[in-house]
Motif scaffolding. Sequence first.
Motif, short mmCIF file in Angstrom:
data_model
loop_
_atom_site.label_atom_id
_atom_site.label_comp_id
_atom_site.label_asym_id
_atom_site.label_seq_id
_atom_site.Cartn_x
_atom_site.Cartn_y
_atom_site.Cartn_z
N TRP A 80 -41.96 9.44 -27.51
CA TRP A 80 -41.22 10.54 -28.12
C TRP A 80 -39.78 10.39 -27.64
O TRP A 80 -39.41 10.82 -26.56
CB TRP A 80 -41.79 11.89 -27.69
CG TRP A 80 -41.50 12.98 -28.70
CD1 TRP A 80 -40.62 12.91 -29.73
CD2 TRP A 80 -42.10 14.28 -28.76
NE1 TRP A 80 -40.61 14.09 -30.45
CE2 TRP A 80 -41.51 14.94 -29.87
CE3 TRP A 80 -43.05 14.94 -28.00
CZ2 TRP A 80 -41.86 16.25 -30.22
CZ3 TRP A 80 -43.40 16.23 -28.35
CH2 TRP A 80 -42.81 16.88 -29.46
N LEU B 235 -34.73 15.76 -28.43
CA LEU B 235 -35.75 14.90 -29.02
C LEU B 235 -35.27 14.34 -30.35
O LEU B 235 -34.57 15.01 -31.11
CB LEU B 235 -37.04 15.69 -29.25
CG LEU B 235 -37.81 16.11 -27.98
CD1 LEU B 235 -38.90 17.10 -28.35
CD2 LEU B 235 -38.39 14.89 -27.28
N GLN C 213 -37.58 12.60 -32.77
CA GLN C 213 -38.58 12.89 -33.80
C GLN C 213 -38.95 14.37 -33.79
O GLN C 213 -39.06 14.99 -32.74
CB GLN C 213 -39.85 12.07 -33.59
CG GLN C 213 -39.67 10.57 -33.61
CD GLN C 213 -39.72 9.99 -32.21
OE1 GLN C 213 -39.06 10.50 -31.29
NE2 GLN C 213 -40.52 8.94 -32.03
N MET D 57 -43.62 12.94 -35.06
CA MET D 57 -44.32 12.38 -33.91
C MET D 57 -45.83 12.36 -34.14
O MET D 57 -46.50 11.37 -33.82
CB MET D 57 -44.00 13.22 -32.66
CG MET D 57 -44.39 12.56 -31.35
SD MET D 57 -43.39 11.10 -30.99
CE MET D 57 -44.59 9.78 -31.17
N MET E 163 -43.23 10.31 -22.63
CA MET E 163 -42.26 11.39 -22.78
C MET E 163 -41.48 11.52 -21.47
O MET E 163 -41.83 10.87 -20.48
CB MET E 163 -42.98 12.71 -23.12
CG MET E 163 -43.71 12.68 -24.46
SD MET E 163 -44.75 14.14 -24.74
CE MET E 163 -46.18 13.73 -23.70
#
Length: 280
Positions: A203, A210, A212, A217, A240
């Motif tokens: 991610w 972020l 996506q 995701m 992540m």
Amino acid sequence: MDPDPASRYFKNIPVFMLCTIVGCRQTPVTNRHADSLLQHKKDSLTKIWKAQFIDPDTVGKRTLYLSFDDGPNKGTHTVVNILKEEQVPATFFLIGLHVKEMPAAKTMMPVLRSMPNLVLCNHSFTHAYFNHFEAFYADLPGSENDFARCRDTVHFSNNIVRAPGNNIWRTPSFSQNTFARYDSAADNIRDSGFMIVGWDAEWRYRGTKLVQSVDQMEKDIDNLYAKNRNHYPNHCVLLMHDLIFADAADSASLHELIHRFKANPLYRLDVVTNHPLTKP
């Protein structure tokens, strides 16, 4: 649980009954040949038994491994609260220097250690000399010592590490590197007693946000399984970073993604110490 209940079951059955069950030949054979034949038949039936009854709830399911890098930091507390609320397992790859010096570590480390659904793993002491990746991986004794220093600082209960900045795998049955020039360092870290686990999906983030969306995701992860592009079939390690989830909007995205996969009957969640590639 008995590691091989089928073996225990067959051990207590007389030989003549086993011959009836597995279909031994009726013609006279030597004892050695008969034992060999029985063992072969028993092994075949054991495989069938295990396939049908061992961990039946996981058969055919997609296993997702939530993993968070670079903690403890100011985003770790948010991630932990989400994991508590959703009651799902996850793996944290910790930086030794953060554990030693970050103010957040004083309160977060006891919490992380106390949660039964979390596993803590090694992400080096300095994060590759503070992101100087070329120098780090060119320095074989130095990179090895950086992981050893993190281990000795945090006192992990396992030997799993994640290489900073590179998707490197060095496990008993699988090896992969982002760049061939890092092979020597990866091999040296493995040979010093560590197991390196990378990831299947990330991610991503840009700055402190972020990249996506939750929908994208989720689609990316689904596609990996559908196209069999994971490093091990039906298993996906998701990378992540704790820090990103200090932001309220991004933490809400994490909460939503976890909620979706938790509610999806096709999926189950686990920790990387249970990943098939970490097994002998």
